[in-house]
Design a protein around this motif. Structure first.
Motif, short mmCIF file in Angstrom:
data_model
loop_
_atom_site.label_atom_id
_atom_site.label_comp_id
_atom_site.label_asym_id
_atom_site.label_seq_id
_atom_site.Cartn_x
_atom_site.Cartn_y
_atom_site.Cartn_z
N ALA A 107 -10.43 -0.96 -8.83
CA ALA A 107 -9.88 -1.96 -8.41
C ALA A 107 -9.94 -3.01 -9.70
CB ALA A 107 -9.82 -2.63 -7.31
N SER A 108 -8.86 -3.82 -9.82
CA SER A 108 -8.93 -4.96 -10.91
C SER A 108 -8.69 -6.16 -10.32
CB SER A 108 -7.82 -4.63 -12.23
OG SER A 108 -7.87 -5.73 -13.03
N PHE A 109 -9.73 -7.17 -10.30
CA PHE A 109 -9.48 -8.43 -9.60
C PHE A 109 -9.00 -9.38 -10.71
CE2 PHE A 109 -10.00 -11.25 -6.41
CZ PHE A 109 -10.78 -12.45 -6.59
N CYS A 162 -7.27 7.95 -6.50
CA CYS A 162 -6.98 9.30 -7.12
C CYS A 162 -8.23 10.03 -6.52
CB CYS A 162 -7.12 9.28 -8.54
SG CYS A 162 -6.52 10.73 -9.03
N TRP A 163 -7.91 11.02 -5.51
CA TRP A 163 -8.80 12.03 -5.04
C TRP A 163 -8.55 13.41 -5.48
CZ3 TRP A 163 -13.12 12.67 -2.72
CH2 TRP A 163 -13.47 13.60 -1.94
N ALA A 218 4.44 -6.20 -13.55
CA ALA A 218 4.13 -5.60 -14.91
C ALA A 218 2.66 -5.52 -14.88
CB ALA A 218 4.81 -6.48 -16.05
N LEU A 219 1.93 -6.65 -14.56
CA LEU A 219 0.54 -6.74 -14.52
C LEU A 219 -0.10 -5.66 -13.71
CD1 LEU A 219 -1.98 -8.06 -15.70
CD2 LEU A 219 -1.69 -9.94 -14.17
N VAL A 220 0.49 -5.30 -12.50
CA VAL A 220 -0.24 -4.41 -11.49
C VAL A 220 -0.04 -2.85 -12.34
CG1 VAL A 220 0.45 -3.00 -9.38
CG2 VAL A 220 0.45 -5.47 -9.39
N GLU A 221 1.12 -2.73 -12.85
CA GLU A 221 1.22 -1.58 -13.66
C GLU A 221 0.36 -1.30 -14.67
OE1 GLU A 221 3.03 0.91 -12.69
OE2 GLU A 221 2.12 2.02 -14.32
N ARG A 222 0.20 -2.64 -15.62
CA ARG A 222 -0.48 -2.51 -16.73
C ARG A 222 -2.02 -1.94 -16.35
NH1 ARG A 222 -2.76 -7.62 -19.65
NH2 ARG A 222 -4.49 -7.53 -18.04
N LEU A 272 0.71 -1.15 -0.01
CA LEU A 272 0.10 -0.03 -0.04
C LEU A 272 0.98 1.21 -0.18
CD1 LEU A 272 -3.33 0.40 2.09
CD2 LEU A 272 -1.73 2.50 1.61
N ASP A 273 0.77 2.01 -1.12
CA ASP A 273 1.74 3.51 -1.17
C ASP A 273 0.46 4.31 -1.38
OD1 ASP A 273 3.59 1.13 -3.31
OD2 ASP A 273 3.87 1.68 -1.40
N VAL A 274 0.70 5.43 -0.61
CA VAL A 274 -0.41 6.59 -0.80
C VAL A 274 0.39 7.56 -0.16
CG1 VAL A 274 -1.20 6.34 1.86
CG2 VAL A 274 -2.45 7.24 -0.17
N ASP A 275 -0.09 8.95 -0.83
CA ASP A 275 0.41 10.21 -0.52
C ASP A 275 -0.69 10.85 0.54
OD1 ASP A 275 -0.32 11.90 -3.59
OD2 ASP A 275 -1.59 11.38 -1.90
N VAL A 276 -0.34 11.98 0.95
CA VAL A 276 -1.42 12.59 2.13
C VAL A 276 -2.51 12.86 1.64
CG1 VAL A 276 0.86 13.66 3.38
CG2 VAL A 276 -0.17 15.07 1.60
N THR A 277 -2.66 13.14 0.33
CA THR A 277 -3.87 13.60 -0.26
C THR A 277 -4.90 12.24 -0.24
OG1 THR A 277 -2.96 15.22 -1.63
CG2 THR A 277 -5.33 14.34 -2.17
N GLY A 278 -4.28 10.85 -0.66
CA GLY A 278 -4.86 9.97 -0.82
C GLY A 278 -4.76 9.12 -2.13
N ASN A 279 -3.88 9.85 -2.85
CA ASN A 279 -3.43 9.10 -4.29
C ASN A 279 -2.44 7.98 -4.13
OD1 ASN A 279 -4.92 11.29 -5.39
ND2 ASN A 279 -3.10 12.62 -5.23
N GLY A 280 -2.93 6.93 -4.64
CA GLY A 280 -2.10 5.71 -4.34
C GLY A 280 -2.32 4.50 -5.10
N VAL A 281 -1.63 3.58 -4.60
CA VAL A 281 -1.86 2.10 -5.28
C VAL A 281 -1.50 0.94 -4.23
CG1 VAL A 281 -0.77 0.26 -6.66
CG2 VAL A 281 -0.74 2.57 -7.41
N ALA A 282 -2.55 0.02 -4.19
CA ALA A 282 -2.53 -1.09 -3.08
C ALA A 282 -2.51 -2.07 -3.63
CB ALA A 282 -3.44 -1.04 -2.18
#
Lengths: 281, 609
Positions: B139-141, B120-121, B149-153, B92-102
């Motif tokens: 989110a993609s399941f 993305c807020w 690579a798949l995560v990035e895609r 889980l990577d996020v910035d103070v605003t709430g933009n990120g990836v998990a």
């Protein structure tokens, strides 16, 4: 020759959106709902369905509201005038009629005239696998050279749930051979007459309980010569595996044809009134 | 058998008999299964207890139905707990605003899946509609363990606005969610200050709100039919949708913690009580009505399964149910408290305070009945005795609790659902016209009786809006594009079909194939009539395009199938609610710690008797 751009498409995507796309071409919900399986299955099996719709859209739209007519030539032998409608929409109805008559009488024959879109014979045969009938289908397409690589004529056999077939070496010979099965019904001439319309199918079906013609359909299948160099889309043995693969995986389709398909989908999106939008909350 | 003349659109169509018994309409294969499970004598009893579709398949009746242990969310949670599904956060990577990836990994019954989340807020609250440019969370399941690579895609594809990106068959689909901005920020602020949020202030009960699952081929995702029918964690219809709903709850909780931690080194983490209390929000609209009509085998399967389960419960006797009495009383008391705390609803639906009052009466009646009724008195007798004194909603809540009392029945019956819902409709071409006419008169008398000469009986139509194809409801004499009407109206085509069969003097021995070739626009309704001949509960017996019809009645029913306890209508076509409050955490599931989370207590009332 430059490679055509392609896109990965889901079988379910074609089924879901296909109803909307076909309605965008002018089909009713009922017809679109039945035809969409023909669209998806034929695209999976041959890769030609979306391209056909894109290239023949005007023709499809022009005939979307016409109704085929039916004439009984003899007991169990019926002539259907498709009035230039495509097999895309006709496939389920023709199979219905063939099945009903074969189950009722033991065997049945449909001579379909003025029909287009022969690649959708793939869907016809894929559906037919589950019916327990023995079927021989011959077809001659009416489309112009602009729709190449559609080959001129072909045959499909459905026996014991399996499909076989391909392009015909000699269409006239094949039709003449098939016509002999119906000599007793007095309709051989109707099948082999000169000046016959292009865009024809001859559909012969035998129910398990059927009588003397049973062996003859299998014999007919063995007699008819297929062209070993026919286009790959007409190799019927490949269709079931292609369909299964598409359902489990994906279909690689022509990008511009898929774009056109999506344009048709959006044709049914209607302007919305404030009153209508307000109900959404 | 009672006979009466029938008039439909001015036609005298002859005498018809009373409806054939329900048992006669059920498939032989189903009856055999029931007899294997319950014995012939018992099956005969419970078949006699099946309720008449004319009575329970109207929109009013359906609106009163309540979630039970057969609801998809409950069968999923039960499976997750029994099979100890293992959900863990990988990243889980996020910035103070709430933009990120998990990224979350799921191991379930030997299968591996990955949930890839992008957030993305942009500071704006979103209603969660298809026409929105984007969603706060996407989110993609995917099947299997997704590599970087798949995560990035998937993250890149989901970033394209208004669902403009595409995926492929490795993904089962994309799901979206949005913040409830006030609640979300309230919880982040509290944690940032090192404190727990005050649950009494969190009136919505959630921090993020589900905005839909777009699977089964959408944007190139996998075909649902690619999931095996058996031995797969998601072979049961809607279990994937419900799992993703569950995950949105976890994702929301993880992100409020993570954002608070980014803002302050001394931020608190949510304690267990708070994590359990917070659920996930949901809004549902018109599309649900369309789905219920479009897939009648889903409706018919679920309703029949539930009705059989209810009949099983209602044939149990008082003396045989002694040990379960306390459980039922506990549930009823909980329900009284639960409904007493809920506001509304509006729009001619039964108010929650009325349901609470009715359930108090049920409790009082039960208190007496358990001691005074005859040994062989059944739950069916008990319910019959309440029918004049208690409203429909309370009776259906009681019915749901009775179903839940007998898991040994519901577990068996739940196994019928996946296979039955996968049935596909095929036209039966060699059925005769005579048989088709009889079917229409037997099963669609309710449709033939609707008077369509009154304009108010055909007032609305459903359509796809130019705003991203969203389903909308228009008025026939106001809105354009009636020719692209979404199929919702069963009554019109049934009436037309019957009229053509009669007026055109088709011979009884003619085949249906000939009729549909002559009338291709009626092929769908013919195949539907045929298909539902063994699905007595497959049709909503109401006029869905009438001016008076309220879509919320059917939407609430569909939500009860999913597992909603109660939805609050926000308009005549939109229902909001919260799910999964009190539900087990991933750790609870992994470690086999079940929780009884039905109808959780409102924190404002904790400690009150």
């Amino acid at each position: 020759m430059s490679a055509t751009a392609t896109v990965k498409v889901s079988y379910a995507e074609l089924e879901r959106l296909g109803i909307h796309a076909l309605r965008g071409l002018g089909y009713s919900f009922s017809v679109a709902e039945r035809a969409v399986r023909a669209l998806a299955a034929t695209e999976a099996a041959t890769g030609l369905a979306l391209r056909y719709i894109s290239s023949a859209s005007d023709q499809l739209a022009a005939t979307s509201k016409t109704v085929a007519t039916v004439e009984t030539l003899a007991p169990g032998v019926t002539r259907v005038d498709a009035r230039n409608k495509a097999l895309l929409e006709m496939s389920p109805f023709l199979l219905d009629l063939l099945t009903a008559e074969a189950r009722q009488l033991g065997s049945a024959a449909l001579l379909v005239e003025k029909c287009r879109g022969m690649p959708f014979i793939a869907d016809f045969s894929l559906r037919a696998r589950r019916l327990g009938l023995t079927i021989v289908a011959l077809y001659e397409q009416a489309e112009t050279r602009a729709l190449a690589p559609f080959a001129a004529a072909g045959a499909v056999y459905v026996t014991d749930g399996a499909i076989a077939g391909g392009a015909l070496s000699d269409s006239g010979e094949a039709w003449a051979q098939a016509a002999t099965l119906l000599r007793a019904n007095g309709v051989e001439a109707a099948i082999t007459e000169q000046g016959r319309s292009t865009g024809r199918l001859l559909l012969l079906a035998q129910a398990p309980s059927g009588g003397a013609t049973k062996m003859n359909l299998l014999t007919l299948r063995d007699q008819i010569a297929l062209d070993p160099n026919g286009p790959s889309w007409q190799c019927a043995q490949s269709w079931p595996a292609a369909l299964d693969g598409a359902i489990r995986g994906q279909i690689v389709s022509d990008q511009s044809a898929f774009d056109f398909f999506n344009q048709c989908v959006r044709r049914i999106w209607a302007p919305t009134s404030e009153r209508s939008r307000a109900q959404q909350g | 058998m009672r006979s009466r003349p029938l008039q439909a659109d001015g036609f005298q169509v002859g005498l018809i008999e009373s409806p054939v018994s329900l048992a006669a309409r059920l498939p032989r294969a189903l009856l055999s299964r029931l007899e294997d499970w319950f014995g012939e004598d018992r099956v005969s009893l419970l078949l006699g207890r099946l309720r008449d579709p004319d009575e329970i398949m109207t929109p009013d009746s359906m609106s009163a139905m309540k979630s039970c242990s057969l609801s998809f969310l409950h069968t999923l949670m039960k499976r997750m707990a029994e099979q100890r599904w293992d959900v863990r956060r990988r990243r889980l990577d996020v910035d103070v605003t709430g933009n990120g990836v998990a990224v979350y990994d799921l191991v379930a019954e030997g299968h591996i899946f990955t949930l890839i989340v992008r957030t993305c807020w942009n500071g704006e609250e979103k209603p969660g509609r298809r026409m929105d440019q984007t969603a706060d969370f996407l989110a993609s399941f995917v099947s299997g363990r997704a590599d970087d690579a798949l995560v990035e895609r998937e993250v890149s594809a989901m970033a394209i606005p208004q669902w403009g990106g595409r995926t492929d068959h490795r993904s089962y689909g994309w799901t979206a969610a949005n913040r409830s901005p006030r609640s979300f920020e309230y919880v982040v602020d509290a944690l940032e200050r090192g404190t727990q949020p005050d649950l009494k202030e969190l009136s919505s009960g959630y921090v993020i709100r589900n905005a839909g699952f777009y699977g089964n081929g959408r944007a190139g995702a996998a075909n649902w039919l690619s999931i095996p029918e058996r031995d797969h964690p998601f072979s049961v219809p809607y279990h994937m949708d419900m799992f993703l709903l569950y995950m949105w709850r976890e994702i929301g909780l993880d992100f409020v913690e993570a954002i608070a931690a980014k803002r302050s080194a001394t931020a608190a983490k949510l304690d267990g009580r708070t994590r359990h209390h917070i659920g996930v929000g949901n809004s549902s609209g018109l599309g649900m009505t369309v789905a219920l009509v479009r897939w009648p085998q889903w409706l018919g399967t679920w309703c029949l399964t539930r009705e059989i389960a209810l009949a099983c419960a209602k044939t149990e006797t008082r003396v045989a149910s002694t040990e379960r009495m306390e459980s039922l009383c506990d549930r009823l008391k909980r329900a009284v408290r639960y409904y007493s705390d809920l506001p509304g609803p509006e729009h001619v639906l039964t108010r929650h305070e009325t349901i609470a009052a009715d359930l108090r009466h049920v409790l009082e009646t039960l208190d007496s009945w358990r001691d005074t009724a005859a040994d062989d008195a059944t739950w069916g007798d008990f319910c019959d005795g309440l029918s004049d004194t208690v409203g429909r909603d309370a009776l259906e809540q009681l019915n749901a609790f009775l179903i839940d009392l007998y898991p040994e029945s519901t577990d068996k019956l739940a196994s019928l659902v996946p296979e039955a819902m996968r049935r596909s409709r095929e036209l039966v071409p060699d059925m005769t016209i005579g048989d088709l006419k009889e079917l229409i008169l037997r099963d669609y008398r309710w449709a033939l009786e609707v008077d369509r000469s009154d304009p108010s009986s055909a007032w609305h139509f459903w359509y796809h809006s130019e705003e991203a194809g969203e389903q909308r409801r228009g008025e026939r004499h106001v809105d354009p594009c009636l020719e692209y009407e979404t199929f919702v109206d069963v009554i019109g085509p049934v009436q037309l079909c019957h009229r053509q069969l009669v007026e055109e003097k088709w011979k009884d021995k003619d085949s249906v194939a000939l009729f549909t070739l002559a009338h291709p626009d009626l092929a769908y309704i013919v195949s539907r009539i045929q298909f539902l001949r063994e699905e007595p509960y497959g049709e909503i017996r109401g006029n869905l395009i009438a001016k008076s019809f309220l879509p919320i009645k059917v939407i609430r029913f569909f939500l009860s199938i999913f597992g909603f306890q109660s939805g609050i209508p926000r308009s005549v076509a939109w229902v909001q609610g919260v799910l999964l409050q009190g539900a087990p955490s991933p750790a609870d599931l992994r470690e086999g710690r079940p929780r009884d989370w039905i109808m959780p207590v409102n924190p404002k009332n904790e400690g009150l008797s």
